[in-house]
Scaffold this motif. Structure first.
Motif, PDB file in Angstrom:
ATOM      1  N   UNK A 195      -4.598   6.591   2.639  1.00  0.00           N
ATOM      2  CA  UNK A 195      -5.983   6.852   2.380  1.00  0.00           C
ATOM      3  C   UNK A 195      -6.336   6.471   0.874  1.00  0.00           C
ATOM      4  N   UNK A 196      -7.576   5.584   0.621  1.00  0.00           N
ATOM      5  CA  UNK A 196      -7.759   5.239  -0.533  1.00  0.00           C
ATOM      6  C   UNK A 196      -9.115   5.445  -0.849  1.00  0.00           C
ATOM      7  N   UNK A 197      -9.494   6.068  -1.938  1.00  0.00           N
ATOM      8  CA  UNK A 197     -10.936   6.121  -2.354  1.00  0.00           C
ATOM      9  C   UNK A 197     -11.553   4.489  -2.744  1.00  0.00           C
ATOM     10  N   UNK A 198     -12.768   4.298  -2.774  1.00  0.00           N
ATOM     11  CA  UNK A 198     -13.329   3.337  -3.029  1.00  0.00           C
ATOM     12  C   UNK A 198     -12.941   2.575  -4.310  1.00  0.00           C
ATOM     13  N   UNK A 199     -12.522   1.314  -4.208  1.00  0.00           N
ATOM     14  CA  UNK A 199     -11.857   0.304  -5.072  1.00  0.00           C
ATOM     15  C   UNK A 199     -10.629   0.748  -5.905  1.00  0.00           C
ATOM     16  N   UNK A 200      -9.703   1.571  -5.256  1.00  0.00           N
ATOM     17  CA  UNK A 200      -8.685   1.994  -5.693  1.00  0.00           C
ATOM     18  C   UNK A 200      -7.569   1.137  -4.869  1.00  0.00           C
ATOM     19  N   UNK A 201      -6.343   1.276  -5.774  1.00  0.00           N
ATOM     20  CA  UNK A 201      -5.228   0.390  -5.301  1.00  0.00           C
ATOM     21  C   UNK A 201      -4.009   1.119  -4.863  1.00  0.00           C
ATOM     22  N   UNK A 202      -3.212   0.603  -3.975  1.00  0.00           N
ATOM     23  CA  UNK A 202      -1.855   1.187  -3.610  1.00  0.00           C
ATOM     24  C   UNK A 202      -0.792   0.102  -3.589  1.00  0.00           C
ATOM     25  N   UNK A 203       0.401  -0.024  -4.214  1.00  0.00           N
ATOM     26  CA  UNK A 203       1.274  -0.903  -4.200  1.00  0.00           C
ATOM     27  C   UNK A 203       2.759  -0.380  -3.673  1.00  0.00           C
ATOM     28  N   UNK A 204       3.045  -1.188  -2.726  1.00  0.00           N
ATOM     29  CA  UNK A 204       4.360  -0.882  -1.879  1.00  0.00           C
ATOM     30  C   UNK A 204       5.442  -2.074  -2.053  1.00  0.00           C
ATOM     31  N   UNK A 205       6.484  -1.719  -2.507  1.00  0.00           N
ATOM     32  CA  UNK A 205       7.297  -2.803  -2.310  1.00  0.00           C
ATOM     33  C   UNK A 205       8.283  -2.637  -0.851  1.00  0.00           C
ATOM     34  N   UNK A 206       8.553  -3.824  -0.257  1.00  0.00           N
ATOM     35  CA  UNK A 206       9.179  -4.051   0.927  1.00  0.00           C
ATOM     36  C   UNK A 206      10.229  -5.093   1.132  1.00  0.00           C
ATOM     37  N   UNK A 207      11.386  -4.825   1.935  1.00  0.00           N
ATOM     38  CA  UNK A 207      12.311  -5.916   1.952  1.00  0.00           C
ATOM     39  C   UNK A 207      11.702  -7.311   2.264  1.00  0.00           C
ATOM     40  N   UNK A 208      12.063  -8.449   1.536  1.00  0.00           N
ATOM     41  CA  UNK A 208      11.482  -9.569   1.399  1.00  0.00           C
ATOM     42  C   UNK A 208      11.217 -10.154   2.819  1.00  0.00           C
ATOM     43  N   UNK A 209      12.207 -10.105   3.700  1.00  0.00           N
ATOM     44  CA  UNK A 209      12.089 -10.699   5.268  1.00  0.00           C
ATOM     45  C   UNK A 209      11.488  -9.795   6.306  1.00  0.00           C
ATOM     46  N   UNK A 210      11.183  -8.555   5.771  1.00  0.00           N
ATOM     47  CA  UNK A 210      10.492  -7.600   6.977  1.00  0.00           C
ATOM     48  C   UNK A 210       9.497  -8.336   7.484  1.00  0.00           C
TER      49      UNK A 210
END
Length: 293
Positions: A195-210
């Motif tokens: 859940x993100x308020x307006x104009x906010x960001x979220x960054x998540x690392x993931x395994x490259x080949x997922x």
């Protein structure tokens, strides 16, 4: 003219941002005893996204759309993940297991070699909202014993961001170290409710080949570095990469980010059975008819 591609070095994998590969809309279907569903994976448009076999969204405040539920039916060879946002669903199986999945709760069921269960709304009226995801099992584990991982809403870790971001961690680990309760060593899934308020960001690392996708429950989002918008009720499949950067639009956003390691195995499926060969599917039907589940 041919061009020789140079493999990425390990440090380069750490800096590849995921972009949109494609965006799709769900398909309205009816399943169980007349339950109205928005099917997002498991259609002619997107039959599967290895290891994900199906994604259904159910959302209605009209009892006639859901009251019939999903009477007793079998499964073999995969896992079902039920995540409730509103309302309640009662689960009961032929092994004597029974319980209610309430709003905010998750049930991760490993059907394995076979289970017969029902999923029935535990309400006569009001809003019923949630998702069911099917996750494939590797061939060597398809005949494992059935098992459950169940979490009520208060047991699911929630991470709060400095700008009001709220991340419910069902499976996987966020960049800030919050770990979900689901244990799955086969596809090592990430399952986040963001859940993100307006104009906010979220960054998540993931395994490259997922294989990874995002579904927008409310509002709209963009990926940092892309002008394309993913609107409410749309599913966006992501390209390969080591990181996804999500930015909410002016209305804010609520979305699911789901990712998993592909199994890269042959899939033979028929109704409630998902195996590696047609002979195994036929054996599943035979075992079910002869009461061996």
């Amino acid at each position: 003219m041919s061009v020789e591609l140079t493999p990425l070095h390990a440090d380069e994998y750490q800096h590849v941002s995921r972009m949109w590969k494609t965006q799709i809309q769900g398909q309205a279907v009816s399943d169980g005893d007349g339950v109205k569903i928005n099917r997002l994976i498991g259609t002619q448009t997107l039959m599967m996204l290895d290891p994900f076999l199906l994604l259904d969204e159910f959302l209605s405040d009209q009892p006639q759309d859901y009251i019939g539920g999903f009477p007793s039916h079998p499964h073999r060879g995969f896992e079902t993940v039920t995540y409730m946002l509103a309302g309640k669903m009662r689960h009961k199986d032929n092994q004597g297991n029974e319980g209610v999945i309430s709003a905010g709760g998750v049930q991760w069921m490993t059907a394995g070699k076979g289970i017969i269960h029902s999923e029935m709304p535990e309400q006569q009226e009001g809003l019923l909202q949630g998702f069911q995801l099917w996750v494939n099992l590797p061939g060597v584990n398809k005949m494992c014993s059935p098992a459950y991982q169940e979490f009520i809403a208060s047991d699911i870790p929630i991470e709060q961001g400095q700008q009001g971001q709220m991340i419910k961690v069902i499976a996987g680990k966020t960049n800030s170290g919050t770990v979900g309760g689901v244990n799955n060593l086969w596809v090592k899934p990430t399952y986040l409710d963001i859940s993100l308020p307006a104009q906010t960001t979220f960054i998540q690392d993931l395994p490259y080949d997922d294989n990874s996708f995002i579904y927008v429950i409310a509002g709209d989002i963009q990926l940092v570095g892309s002008d394309a918008v993913l609107n409410q009720k749309a599913l966006g499949i992501l390209t390969k990469g080591s990181q996804v950067q999500i930015q909410a639009g002016e209305r804010g956003a609520k979305c699911l980010l789901i990712s998993g390691k592909p199994l890269n195995e042959t899939v033979e499926r028929s109704g409630p059975f998902v195996m590696n060969t047609q002979a195994q599917v036929m054996q599943a039907f035979s075992d079910y008819r002869q009461g061996r589940f």
